[in-house]
Scaffold this motif. Structure first.
Motif, mmCIF file in Angstrom:
data_model
loop_
_atom_site.group_PDB
_atom_site.id
_atom_site.type_symbol
_atom_site.label_atom_id
_atom_site.label_comp_id
_atom_site.label_asym_id
_atom_site.label_seq_id
_atom_site.Cartn_x
_atom_site.Cartn_y
_atom_site.Cartn_z
ATOM 1 N N ALA A 1 26.390 -18.361 -17.845
ATOM 2 C CA ALA A 1 26.916 -17.940 -19.028
ATOM 3 C C ALA A 1 24.994 -18.293 -20.168
ATOM 4 N N VAL A 2 25.633 -16.675 -21.283
ATOM 5 C CA VAL A 2 23.849 -17.829 -21.680
ATOM 6 C C VAL A 2 24.797 -17.840 -23.095
ATOM 7 N N ASP A 3 24.315 -18.666 -24.320
ATOM 8 C CA ASP A 3 24.367 -18.373 -25.690
ATOM 9 C C ASP A 3 23.150 -17.858 -26.139
ATOM 10 N N ILE A 4 22.915 -18.287 -27.214
ATOM 11 C CA ILE A 4 20.991 -17.965 -27.974
ATOM 12 C C ILE A 4 20.402 -18.889 -27.445
ATOM 13 N N GLN A 5 19.025 -17.979 -27.668
ATOM 14 C CA GLN A 5 17.416 -18.449 -27.870
ATOM 15 C C GLN A 5 17.315 -19.393 -26.526
ATOM 16 N N CYS A 6 15.981 -18.934 -25.832
ATOM 17 C CA CYS A 6 15.100 -19.377 -24.669
ATOM 18 C C CYS A 6 15.916 -18.575 -23.943
ATOM 19 N N ILE A 7 16.294 -16.924 -24.114
ATOM 20 C CA ILE A 7 17.480 -16.704 -23.324
ATOM 21 C C ILE A 7 16.683 -15.643 -22.351
ATOM 22 N N GLN A 8 16.006 -15.405 -21.186
ATOM 23 C CA GLN A 8 14.602 -14.490 -21.376
ATOM 24 C C GLN A 8 15.338 -13.256 -20.763
ATOM 25 N N GLN A 9 14.981 -12.167 -21.437
ATOM 26 C CA GLN A 9 15.542 -10.709 -21.129
ATOM 27 C C GLN A 9 15.336 -10.653 -18.612
ATOM 28 N N GLY A 10 14.119 -10.891 -18.946
ATOM 29 C CA GLY A 10 13.973 -11.641 -17.298
ATOM 30 C C GLY A 10 15.147 -11.276 -16.731
ATOM 31 N N THR B 1 27.399 -14.160 -24.652
ATOM 32 C CA THR B 1 28.735 -14.906 -25.240
ATOM 33 C C THR B 1 29.055 -15.378 -26.515
ATOM 34 N N ASN B 2 27.610 -14.480 -27.091
ATOM 35 C CA ASN B 2 27.560 -14.734 -28.644
ATOM 36 C C ASN B 2 26.960 -13.656 -29.779
ATOM 37 N N PRO B 3 27.080 -13.184 -30.148
ATOM 38 C CA PRO B 3 27.052 -11.877 -30.951
ATOM 39 C C PRO B 3 25.801 -12.188 -31.863
ATOM 40 N N ARG B 4 25.200 -13.750 -31.703
ATOM 41 C CA ARG B 4 24.154 -12.939 -32.121
ATOM 42 C C ARG B 4 22.997 -12.655 -30.953
ATOM 43 N N CYS B 5 23.180 -12.430 -29.654
ATOM 44 C CA CYS B 5 22.845 -12.264 -28.326
ATOM 45 C C CYS B 5 23.135 -12.220 -27.316
ATOM 46 N N HIS C 1 29.168 -8.618 -21.695
ATOM 47 C CA HIS C 1 29.202 -9.240 -22.748
ATOM 48 C C HIS C 1 30.488 -9.716 -23.326
ATOM 49 N N ILE C 2 30.869 -11.157 -22.607
ATOM 50 C CA ILE C 2 32.119 -11.679 -23.273
ATOM 51 C C ILE C 2 32.526 -12.158 -24.453
ATOM 52 N N GLU C 3 32.276 -11.957 -26.067
ATOM 53 C CA GLU C 3 32.719 -12.772 -27.322
ATOM 54 C C GLU C 3 32.965 -13.873 -26.920
ATOM 55 N N THR D 1 39.334 -19.390 -29.780
ATOM 56 C CA THR D 1 40.000 -18.724 -28.845
ATOM 57 C C THR D 1 39.519 -19.154 -27.160
ATOM 58 N N PRO D 2 38.803 -20.228 -27.680
ATOM 59 C CA PRO D 2 37.822 -20.145 -27.198
ATOM 60 C C PRO D 2 37.704 -19.674 -25.631
ATOM 61 N N ARG D 3 39.167 -20.687 -24.740
ATOM 62 C CA ARG D 3 38.713 -20.408 -23.523
ATOM 63 C C ARG D 3 39.138 -19.083 -23.058
ATOM 64 N N ALA D 4 39.658 -17.934 -23.503
ATOM 65 C CA ALA D 4 39.622 -16.283 -23.588
ATOM 66 C C ALA D 4 38.349 -16.038 -22.737
ATOM 67 N N CYS D 5 36.951 -16.448 -23.245
ATOM 68 C CA CYS D 5 35.967 -16.255 -23.262
ATOM 69 C C CYS D 5 35.498 -17.107 -21.832
ATOM 70 N N THR D 6 35.800 -18.224 -21.708
ATOM 71 C CA THR D 6 35.156 -19.475 -20.856
ATOM 72 C C THR D 6 35.540 -18.838 -19.233
#
Ligand code: XCC
Ligand code: SF4
Length: 656
Positions: A340-349, A364-368, A375-377, A382-387
């Motif tokens: 699971a990733v959020d933002i920054q330094c997430i290589q497209q590779g 998981t993040n609207p900006r990434c 994508h699961i926002e 309601t954070p647990r819905a995603c996690t």
């Protein structure tokens, strides 16, 4: 066609030349056998553009793009007449704006979360450190008499919001800056007003035909960088501590061996703590654990990578699989059921690697969002819905992995979580908290100085190697090292974040480490936690005996394998705060130009720090130590150091 692919194979470098990390090397080898390319191989195929590397090109308008000659920088100008100094200062300004924006955006998200917690609309998180909350209110001169914890939190949130939104005046944490440092900033007109206006200011003045004086641009660069270090990043660290706990030393396991073949393995990679904190809650949910057991797993194993991993490791001892350059390689193990990733330094590779090894890669993040990833926002109300959904996907994948699992059995134990508050306590004890023992040991010469070694790993250099060699060289020369981010993980994988590493330290530093029981290398957390280094430096100044400003201290900083724009923003806020900061790999300026000279020398004459650059770790150490010695001499404490060394020699003779 054939010839082309042969050539590309030739360019692939030997594994021992691209990484010092054994586990990453093993997985790179496996990936090559599987026909999967990782960033190491892509870097070998993609030569860095030499013109861009030195920042000798401009594409600020469509009369260009214009390319100047870095070998003869003043021989040409752009179509608009822009000189090399205009072009490179504009480019660096935009890097700093992007880096500062990234940290401020992250810090603002932490603030929004904090506001929700304070107002009671967000209930999955709480205030874990009310003492820090109160201390911060007092420091920021917020009137708190008779206030409840909730009221204090709301008042603090309102004050810290100015960090971002204020358009005139000075950002709140300026109150922490040592007086003389602040005086210099005010004189130079580089005190940040608010992060948004500073970043907007850079984007505006770097537009074609606007700010075309590199000196004026440099002021804006410093102001925007300071809005990161003393602004958004500092808010992220401090509010993170209040909500999730202020770190104190904790033992944690690092390296690929933290993955477990018989467990559901879930990796969180990114930067914001909220996703990870909720993921921790999900894996501890008995219902989800039971589902995992029903599918034949022994349990759910949560592991971090990169910065949010470093943050969770520092706060809770959550195991850490590795730094940025290992994020693709870790999936080659086949053991990662979800990342699971959020933002920054997430290589497209990561997408292709995840596909091949059947790992669920989830943004998981609207900006990434990433094309090809699910994508699961994540929504903090309601954070647990995603996690929970991510865990459920991971369990399903565990039950039906369908790929070979091969985990390099390498684990390194280390001690992490040295917050500024803990260092204060550790050195002084409960009754006598403070930096006096550190300053005393610097003045008497047992400790020569302090170095912050931080930042990324970069496939243009051998992964981890520059960090490790530099840090070993520094501690050998009695320089205490403090670390964050991917660099901290490099040293952790070398097994050096332990008190026993004191045997590699010089005699003076070793003596102090043994007396206090601390490692010679202190791990502070993620990259936003570089603000803990600013606070440590500030505490050293305020303690007394080492000058009046951060620029007077016998300290230096380095990012030996940097790659991100955030690293440039961090470097510049250290330089503007008064710290000599050395980058490895290279630096995006043209040597022997006015702008380069200003960054690498002129700023120091103005009472700030300055930049340095070298790809060689030994030369880097020598440059940093020479700077520390220069500062010792200016402080008049160089003599005491010689004396101590003689004492040690005499003592050793006596022992013989
Ligand atoms: Fe990214 Fe923060 Fe650099 Fe690591 S050190 S590569 S920025 S994860 Ni921050
Ligand atoms: Fe060329 Fe000037 Fe346009 Fe830059 S702004 S691309 S130097 S014409």
């Amino acid at each position: 066609m054939m010839e082309k692919s042969d050539k590309s194979i030739k360019k692939i470098l030997a594994i021992k030349d691209v990484t010092q990390c054994e586990a990453t090397g093993l997985m790179l080898e496996k990936a090559r056998k599987d026909g999967v390319k990782l960033a190491f191989d892509r870097a070998a195929e993609m030569k860095a553009c030499p013109i861009g590397a030195e920042s000798a090109c401009c594409k600020m308008c469509y009369m260009g793009p214009c390319r100047l000659n870095a070998r003869d920088p003043y021989s040409k100008v752009g179509v608009c007449g822009a000189t090399i100094d205009t072009i490179q200062s504009r480019n660096l300004a935009r890097m700093v704006a992007s880096g500062s924006a990234a940290h401020n955006d992250h810090g603002m998200a932490v603030l929004e979360l904090f506001k929700g917690v304070a107002s009671g609309t967000i209930t999955d998180y709480s205030i874990k450190d009310p003492y820090k909350l109160e201390a911060l209110c007092v420091e920021l001169e917020i009137e708190i008499a008779g206030m409840s914890i909730q009221e204090m939190a709301l008042a603090l949130a309102a004050e810290l919001e100015k960090t971002y939104t204020q358009t005139e005046g000075e950002i709140p944490f300026i109150k922490r800056v040592p007086a003389k440092t602040l005086e210099t900033w005010r004189k130079l007109d580089i005190v940040p007003r608010g992060a948004m206006i500073e970043v907007m200011g850079i984007m505006s003045r770097t537009h074609m035909g606007c700010d075309q004086h590199y000196k004026n641009m440099t002021k804006a660069i410093s102001r925007t960088a300071l809005a990161d270090g003393w602004g958004g990043s500092m808010v992220a660290t401090e509010l993170g501590d209040i909500m999730f706990g202020t770190p104190s030393p904790v033992q944690a396991d690092v390296n690929f061996g933290v993955l477990k073949k018989d467990h559901v393995n879930v990796i969180v990679h990114g930067h914001e703590p909220n996703l990870f904190e909720s993921m921790l809650a999900s894996v501890n949910d008995p219902a989800l654990t039971q589902i995992a057991r029903d599918k034949g797993a022994k349990g759910i194993n949560l592991v971090g990578m990169c910065c949010s991993g470093a943050e969770m490791m520092s706060r809770h001892g959550v195991p850490h699989a590795g730094n940025f350059m290992s994020t693709e390689a870790v999936m080659v193990t086949g053991a990662v059921d979800a990342m699971a990733v959020d933002i920054q330094c997430i290589q497209q590779g990561l997408v292709k690697t995840a596909d091949f090894y059947k790992t669920h890669l989830i943004t998981t993040n609207p900006r990434c969002h990433i094309e090809g990833a699910r994508h699961i926002e994540f929504e903090e109300h309601t954070p647990r819905a995603c996690t929970d959904e991510i865990i459920t996907l991971a369990i399903a994948r565990f039950a039906n992995r369908g790929v070979e699992v091969d985990i390099p059995q390498i684990v390194n134990k280390g001690i992490h979580g040295f917050s500024h508050e803990y260092i204060n306590y550790m050195l002084g004890g409960t009754f006598r908290g403070g930096y006096a023992p550190l300053n005393d040991n610097i003045i008497n010469g047992r400790i020569r100085g302090v170095a912050g070694v931080v930042g990324c790993v970069n496939p243009r250099v051998k992964q981890d190697w520059v960090h490790v060699e530099l840090v070993k060289e520094l501690i050998k020369n009695d320089v205490l090292v403090i670390q964050t981010g991917c660099s901290q993980i490099s040293l952790a994988k070398e097994g050096l974040l332990v008190p026993e590493a004191a045997y590699l330290a010089g005699p003076g530093l070793r003596e102090v480490c043994e007396a206090v029981g601390m490692p010679p290398i202190l791990g502070l957390g993620s990259c936003v936690d570089n603000t803990r280094i600013l606070m440590a430096a500030t505490a050293m100044v305020k303690q007394g005996g080492l000058g009046d400003s951060i620029a007077d201290l016998p300290v230096a900083g380095a990012a030996p394998e940097w790659m991100s724009e955030k690293a440039v923003a961090i470097g510049q806020y250290f330089v503007a705060s008064g710290v000599y900061t050395v980058f490895g790999v290279g630096f995006p300026t043209v040597k022997n130009t006015k702008f380069h000279e200003l960054l690498f020398g002129g700023l120091e004459d103005q009472g700030l720090g300055k930049w340095g650059v070298t790809p060689d770790p030994y030369e880097m150490a020598a440059m940093m130590i020479a700077h520390i010695d220069k500062k010792r001499q200016e402080l008049g404490i160089d003599k005491s150091r010689e004396r101590v060394l003689m004492d040690m020699a005499t003592r050793r003779e006596l022992a013989l």
